[in-house]
Structure formats: C-alpha cells, structure tokens
Design a protein around this motif. Structure first.
Motif, PDB file in Angstrom:
ATOM      1  N   ALA A 121      -1.616 -13.233   3.442  1.00  0.00           N
ATOM      2  CA  ALA A 121      -2.357 -12.010   3.106  1.00  0.00           C
ATOM      3  C   ALA A 121      -2.250 -11.740   1.612  1.00  0.00           C
TER       4      ALA A 121
ATOM      5  N   GLY B 233      -1.459  -2.527  -4.419  1.00  0.00           N
ATOM      6  CA  GLY B 233      -0.511  -1.510  -4.869  1.00  0.00           C
ATOM      7  C   GLY B 233      -0.815  -0.936  -6.246  1.00  0.00           C
TER       8      GLY B 233
ATOM      9  N   LEU C 276      -7.638 -17.738   5.443  1.00  0.00           N
ATOM     10  CA  LEU C 276      -7.864 -16.912   6.625  1.00  0.00           C
ATOM     11  C   LEU C 276      -7.406 -17.668   7.858  1.00  0.00           C
TER      12      LEU C 276
ATOM     13  N   PRO D  16      -7.501 -12.632  11.586  1.00  0.00           N
ATOM     14  CA  PRO D  16      -8.579 -12.190  10.694  1.00  0.00           C
ATOM     15  C   PRO D  16      -9.926 -12.862  10.966  1.00  0.00           C
TER      16      PRO D  16
ATOM     17  N   PHE E 190     -13.684 -12.710  -1.548  1.00  0.00           N
ATOM     18  CA  PHE E 190     -14.631 -13.192  -0.533  1.00  0.00           C
ATOM     19  C   PHE E 190     -15.973 -12.496  -0.652  1.00  0.00           C
TER      20      PHE E 190
ATOM     21  N   ARG F 215      -4.471 -14.159  -0.228  1.00  0.00           N
ATOM     22  CA  ARG F 215      -5.874 -13.740  -0.127  1.00  0.00           C
ATOM     23  C   ARG F 215      -6.165 -12.607  -1.100  1.00  0.00           C
ATOM     24  N   ASN F 216      -5.216 -11.680  -1.184  1.00  0.00           N
ATOM     25  CA  ASN F 216      -5.406 -10.515  -2.037  1.00  0.00           C
ATOM     26  C   ASN F 216      -5.421 -10.876  -3.522  1.00  0.00           C
TER      27      ASN F 216
ATOM     28  N   ILE G 115     -12.042  -7.308   7.920  1.00  0.00           N
ATOM     29  CA  ILE G 115     -12.389  -7.211   6.494  1.00  0.00           C
ATOM     30  C   ILE G 115     -11.147  -6.839   5.683  1.00  0.00           C
ATOM     31  N   ARG G 116     -10.420  -5.847   6.169  1.00  0.00           N
ATOM     32  CA  ARG G 116      -9.218  -5.416   5.442  1.00  0.00           C
ATOM     33  C   ARG G 116      -8.231  -6.565   5.307  1.00  0.00           C
ATOM     34  N   LYS G 117      -8.087  -7.339   6.391  1.00  0.00           N
ATOM     35  CA  LYS G 117      -7.154  -8.467   6.319  1.00  0.00           C
ATOM     36  C   LYS G 117      -7.653  -9.522   5.342  1.00  0.00           C
ATOM     37  N   ALA G 118      -8.971  -9.761   5.342  1.00  0.00           N
ATOM     38  CA  ALA G 118      -9.523 -10.784   4.453  1.00  0.00           C
ATOM     39  C   ALA G 118      -9.275 -10.419   2.997  1.00  0.00           C
ATOM     40  N   ILE G 119      -9.329  -9.137   2.673  1.00  0.00           N
ATOM     41  CA  ILE G 119      -9.137  -8.780   1.273  1.00  0.00           C
ATOM     42  C   ILE G 119      -7.683  -8.441   0.974  1.00  0.00           C
ATOM     43  N   GLY G 120      -6.788  -8.784   1.890  1.00  0.00           N
ATOM     44  CA  GLY G 120      -5.373  -8.758   1.525  1.00  0.00           C
ATOM     45  C   GLY G 120      -4.485  -7.768   2.236  1.00  0.00           C
ATOM     46  N   ALA G 121      -4.994  -7.074   3.272  1.00  0.00           N
ATOM     47  CA  ALA G 121      -4.115  -6.169   4.008  1.00  0.00           C
ATOM     48  C   ALA G 121      -3.110  -6.993   4.793  1.00  0.00           C
ATOM     49  N   LYS G 122      -1.843  -6.612   4.662  1.00  0.00           N
ATOM     50  CA  LYS G 122      -0.812  -7.303   5.420  1.00  0.00           C
ATOM     51  C   LYS G 122      -0.735  -6.699   6.812  1.00  0.00           C
TER      52      LYS G 122
ATOM     53  N   ASN H 193       2.082 -12.862   6.311  1.00  0.00           N
ATOM     54  CA  ASN H 193       2.186 -11.902   5.208  1.00  0.00           C
ATOM     55  C   ASN H 193       1.983 -12.558   3.859  1.00  0.00           C
TER      56      ASN H 193
ATOM     57  N   ASP I 251       0.440  -3.231   6.654  1.00  0.00           N
ATOM     58  CA  ASP I 251      -0.543  -2.259   6.165  1.00  0.00           C
ATOM     59  C   ASP I 251      -1.402  -1.732   7.309  1.00  0.00           C
TER      60      ASP I 251
ATOM     61  N   ILE J  26      -6.007  -1.277  -3.604  1.00  0.00           N
ATOM     62  CA  ILE J  26      -5.081  -0.474  -2.790  1.00  0.00           C
ATOM     63  C   ILE J  26      -4.033  -1.380  -2.184  1.00  0.00           C
ATOM     64  N   TYR J  27      -4.501  -2.499  -1.604  1.00  0.00           N
ATOM     65  CA  TYR J  27      -3.539  -3.391  -0.953  1.00  0.00           C
ATOM     66  C   TYR J  27      -2.676  -4.124  -1.977  1.00  0.00           C
TER      67      TYR J  27
ATOM     68  N   MET K  21       0.837  -1.183   0.000  1.00  0.00           N
ATOM     69  CA  MET K  21       0.000   0.000   0.000  1.00  0.00           C
ATOM     70  C   MET K  21       0.880   1.246   0.000  1.00  0.00           C
TER      71      MET K  21
END
Lengths: 388, 263
Positions: free
Chosen positions: B114, B148, B90, A381, B123, B117-118, A298-305, B111, A308, B145-146, A1
C-alpha cells in the motif's frame, strides 16, 4: 492518515446519507434514552425513600418491649438509659387508636402519649403554637398537638390553636399544629394526635410503657448505644428475646439494597435495547461496506493501508452510535423531567449515568463496527476495483 | 496550439512543479542491470479456479527505465491488465521476481505494498474511479491524506496540480458535474499529486470520445516530455502510438517489444 482527518471523513459520510444515518442511530437513541430515564427514575425513588427514612433521623433507635405482662419500662429505667454515653434524648411513647371529635365531626386518628423529648427524637416540630412542655406532664394537662390531617378533617383549616377537641370523650385543648410530613411507606404521618404521657396513661388506662425512642448524639454511636441498651434490658428482663431494638440505618441499608437491585434491573432491560441498536448499526455498516466496495478499492489503489480503511469504518460506526448516544441523552433529559412530573418522583440524572451511557454507546459502535470494518479492510484491491 | 497544452506550458508550471530533478533525473541514462526502475524476472501469475489452472502471465521478463513512455498492447484476456496490476502492486505474482528501484518487492506484505502504491505509482483508470461524493479537490487530496501530508500543504499541492490540468476553475465540482475528459484530468491530477515514480494508465481513453481522448493523450505526451515515466495499457494502436516503446502481449507472453517510430 491522521485521526482528525478520519473523523472528518466519517462525518461527511454520515451526512451524505442523512435519513439512513438517522434511522440507524434511532436504535441507540431509544436505548440510551431508556437507560437514562429508567436509571434516573429508579435512583430518584431510592433517594426519596432514603430521605424519608433519614427524615425520621438516622440517629434514631426504636425499642419495643414484647411478650409477658407488667413488663414496661419504669421512669428510672428511662433515666438510666438517657444517662448512657452517646444518648442525647429519649422519648417513651404510649400509643393507640382513638376517635377525635370536634363539634359534629369526628375522625379516627392515632394517638401518641409522650414527653417533650419526642420533638427532638422523632424530628417532629410544630408549625403553629407549641409542643408539649414538662409542665403539661407534671400537671396532667389535657392539651394536644395535632397533625394537619386531623385539623383539615375536623376544622377544614389549620389555625386551630386554642380550639377544643374531644378524644375518646375527654375534652382537650389544642396547643400546637405539627409540621406537615406527607405520607411515607408507613402511611400518613399527619393523621396524628400527641398528648402528654401522663394524661395518656389515664386516657388509655395503661401505665405500661412498652415503646420508647432514643436519639444518639451522632449516627456513628448508634451501634454502640444499641449494644448498651440491649445489655441493660437483657439484665433487667433476664431474657434477650423480650424486646426488640431497631435502628434506621439497618432499615435504610435494606431498602437501599432492594431499590438498587430494582434500578439495576431496569437499567439492564434498557441496556438490551441498546444492544439491539448496536446490531442495527452492524447491519447498516455491512450494507455500507458492500455499497462502497469500489470506493474501498480506489482508496486502496491510491495507498490506503489496511489500518486506514479499518479506522475509517470504525470511526464511522462509533460516530454514528456516539451521536445517537448524545441525542439519546438529550431525549433522556426531556423524558426524565416529563416522567418525574407525571409520576411525582424526584428524579435527577447523575453525571456518571450520562458518562456511562455515552461510553457504552461509543463502545457499542466500536464493537459492532469491528466486523464490518475488518471486512472492508481485508478486501482485495483488485476485486474491489472491479466491483460494479 | 491547443488550449490544454496552453495550460501545461503555463509559465507557473515549471517553477511550482514538482522538483524537476526528480522527474527529469536520468531520463536518457542507460542504467546498469539492476539500475532499472522496474525489472521483472521470469514472472508468472497462475489463477486456480477449482481444478483448473489459468496461466495469466507466463514467464515474463521485462525492464523499464526511468522516463520511458511504454505502451502495453494486447487483446482482451491477453494478461495485460494482470501485468499492470502486478507492476502497480495491486496484485502479487505467483512466481518470479519483481524489482522496483532495485529493491525486491516480491515479498512485501499488504501494508508495504500500500505504501509503495501511494509513493511510487499514480493510477489512471478507464472508468476514472473518482469518489463521486468528493469534489475534484478532495479527490486529488486523497493520496496526500494517506501519505500523511498536512491539510494546508495538501490543499496547495492539489490546487497546483489541478491548475496544471487546466481545472483551476472547477476544483469544487463533483465528478458528476464534470465532463468525461475533465474527470479523467482530475484522475491524472490525483495520480500526479504525490510525485509518483511511475504513472500507470489502464485504457485511459476507453470511456472518452475521440477528441477528449486525444487531449488526454497529449497530456501524457507532455508529462513524458517533462520526464515522467508512463506505462500505458491499451488495445488501441492509435493510442499506443503516443508511446515511445510498444510491448505486445498475447496469452500471457511478450510477443514483441519495439521502439515506436516517431510520427
């Protein structure tokens, strides 16, 4: 990010809860305002004391002869000292308290009998009329240069050149009015009468000159000249304890040290309130992390490390306290100009204090945000998503 | 024809969408033993609560191919959610192996998971799980955003997917200003925007009335027909019927795995 994205996110989160954000910032605002105001006032009074001392001349050396009888310095001694390398002017002074009268008014004033060199050595100039001349000394004229306090007290006005006053019953005519100097730590410098040394010796019935001032050509040679004078007087009196030599630089550094300590202490006390502000930020950030557990999930589920989330919350608390810092600086400017007017202290906010306060408040945000942010970043998460 | 489907078959859709190839790739190809998209081997998940051992998943082996539309059914407490959480990275299994696209991800750290998942999963949750303070557009932009992706590209992509979901008019609405069905379509848009390998839907119709629920299922059907891999968790047989393959799970074990007859 990306970083800019993180800052945008932090701002929108802060703005979505305006009242709470403001109250959280208040601690930092008050802390920064206090730090800036107190340090500015402290530095202002330090500067004022220093400039008062400097106005006496940083190249000024004061010599007092102490103890024993018949131990004044002679005219030849003074000539010898004046011819020393580095010395630019010398002024012997005979002083005493006198009663000054004009008409039916009288006042107590301090008298200094001296030579024309006094003007340059002590940095006292006339605003009206003239200072003493060599001729006044040679002819033992009864002329006086007076300070504005004396003029105000006796005449109620200042254009009194040519008026007569009597000093201890002897009539003098006024030839000049000194420039106003204001009061210093040593009392008023304007309640003063200056007359020719020779006239003064008669008036005070004292010919022994025990005090004289020396001004050097530059502040850099002060120490060298002090050494010369000490050697000369030691040889003359055969006793190194029979005289004292002061210079303004010593006094200045002593006073500067004292006021700087005082300023640091004030700043330190104000810094404690900044610390309390930081604890307030930590408190709210912890509440915020709990409230937003689901959002974090939610942020973690959609890929926030982990990083982040950590950065998101850290930036949020840093922006919160940094913004508080900026508001505090602005409030500090207002507070300083207000207080310096009321307390009559010339206070200026220096750039390094502003930078320090800003840096410190952002650092407070980061340090106190670290724990809540890492708590958020380490949430599992699944648990976070289940949180209601 | 239903209006939602009208949006999906919008002439714009095929061109702008997503590289067709990526979604359509190898739909009907049976791949080799390690060519499966998802392959679980003897997977178990055991929770410890004090001295008790709760076995949520017991020695499950399962393979899912690219392009499949799988429903996982079971009563509550059967372990189907745990299974979805593990498939969706998850959660991690206590024992066994998990291969995703041929790569063993059992040992991935937080990491790396994550990132998986991204990049690999989208989901869709029963409760939508949109961020209430963000607009539909901002919600859909989040995965990008995550990942990049730059601001301009992000916005374009998010708008494209939202239009695909028939929400072109509502991109600046917050979730609270949208109906349940619309919110779930925003959530599907968010799941799709990063071109995931697999869409994981956990009771996607659970909070919706039957009409909106049907619309959502039609969207999934359409996405499947376009080549997306979909894994659906449900306890509703009517929802499960939309899938092509039905896996039933009970007490942490697979009790049946069968093809669904076309209606």
């Amino acid at each position: 990010m990306k970083f800019t994205q993180a800052i945008k996110m932090a701002f929108s989160s802060i703005l979505s809860n305006k009242m709470r954000s403001f109250l959280t910032m208040l601690g930092v605002i008050i802390g920064v305002t206090a730090v800036i105001t107190l340090i500015a006032l402290g530095q202002g009074s330090t500067q004022r004391v220093s400039s008062q001392i400097e106005s006496l001349g940083t190249n000024l050396i004061t010599i007092n002869i102490t103890g024993g009888r018949n131990r004044g310095v002679s005219e030849e001694d003074l000539e010898r000292i004046k011819s020393m390398p580095g010395v630019s002017e010398i002024a012997p002074v005979l002083s005493g308290g006198v009663t000054v009268k004009a008409g039916n008014k009288n006042t107590n004033s301090s008298l200094e009998a001296t030579t024309p060199g006094y003007q340059q050595v002590r940095n006292r100039h006339v605003q009206l009329g003239r200072f003493l001349l060599q001729n006044d000394l040679d002819m033992r004229f009864r002329v006086a240069v007076v300070g504005v306090d004396v003029a105000d007290e006796l005449f109620g006005r200042r254009d009194i050149v040519g008026e007569k006053i009597s000093i201890n019953g002897v009539e003098f005519s006024i030839v000049g009015i000194l420039e106003e100097k204001g009061s210093s730590i040593a009392g008023s410098d304007d309640n003063k009468v200056i007359i020719p040394l020779t006239t003064g010796q008669r008036l005070l019935r004292n010919t022994e000159v025990r005090t004289f001032y020396v001004s050097t050509q530059s502040p850099d040679v002060v120490n060298q000249v002090v050494g010369e004078i000490q050697r000369f007087l030691t040889r003359k009196f055969n006793d190194e304890n029979s005289f004292r030599v002061f210079n303004q630089t010593q006094l200045l550094s002593t006073i500067n040290e004292a006021t700087a300590t005082l300023t640091m202490m004030l700043g330190g006390i104000a810094g404690i309130s900044l610390l309390v502000g930081g604890i307030g930020i930590m408190n709210i950030m912890l509440v915020s992390v709990t409230e937003r557990t689901r959002e974090i999930g939610i942020r973690k589920a959609i890929g926030a490390k982990r990083r982040d989330i950590l950065i998101q919350f850290l930036i949020e608390s840093a922006v919160l306290s940094g913004l508080g810092g900026v508001l505090g600086i602005m409030l500090g400017f207002v507070g300083v100009s207000f207080l310096s007017r009321i307390l009559n202290i010339p206070a200026a906010i220096s750039a390094d204090v502003v930078l320090l306060a800003t840096g410190f408040s952002v650092a407070v945000g980061v340090i106190f945000g670290l724990y809540p942010a890492s708590k958020a970043a380490n949430l599992n998460p699944i648990d976070a998503l289940r949180y209601e | 024809m239903h209006s939602r489907r009208g949006d999906l078959t919008d002439p714009e859709f095929p061109q702008t969408s997503v590289d067709e190839d990526r979604y359509a790739d190898g739909i009907n190809e049976k791949e080799g033993a390690f060519g499966y998209m998802i392959r679980l081997e003897n997977l178990s998940k055991i929770y410890r609560m004090g001295d008790n051992r709760v076995v949520a998943l017991n020695n499950i082996s399962l393979s899912i191919n690219k392009g499949e539309f799988v429903a996982i059914m079971g009563p509550s407490g059967s372990g189907k959610s745990t299974l979805m959480n593990i498939i969706g990275c998850l959660d991690v299994a206590t024992e066994g192996k998990y291969y995703l696209d041929g790569r063993d991800i059992t040992s991935y750290n937080q990491n790396q998971l994550a990132e998986v998942r991204n990049k690999k999963f989208g989901f869709v949750f029963q409760g939508f799980n949109l961020l209430p303070k963000l607009t539909a557009l901002e919600n859909v932009e989040l995965p990008l955003i995550y990942a990049g992706v730059g601001a301009k590209k992000r916005r374009e992509e998010a708008i494209r997917v939202l239009k695909m979901m028939g929400l072109g008019e509502r991109i600046h609405h917050r979730p609270s200003e949208l109906s349940g069905g619309q919110q779930q379509r925003v959530a599907i848009a968010r799941a799709l925007v990063n071109h995931p390998s697999v869409i994981l839907a956990d009771e996607p119709t659970g909070n919706l009335d039957s009409k909106s629920g049907m619309e959502i299922m039609e969207i999934f059907e359409e996405l499947h027909s376009r080549g997306n891999t979909i894994i659906l968790i449900t306890h509703d047989i009517n929802v499960a019927r939309y899938a092509r393959r039905l896996i039933t799970i009970r007490d942490g074990q697979i009790v049946s795995d069968e093809e669904v007859e076309m209606q």
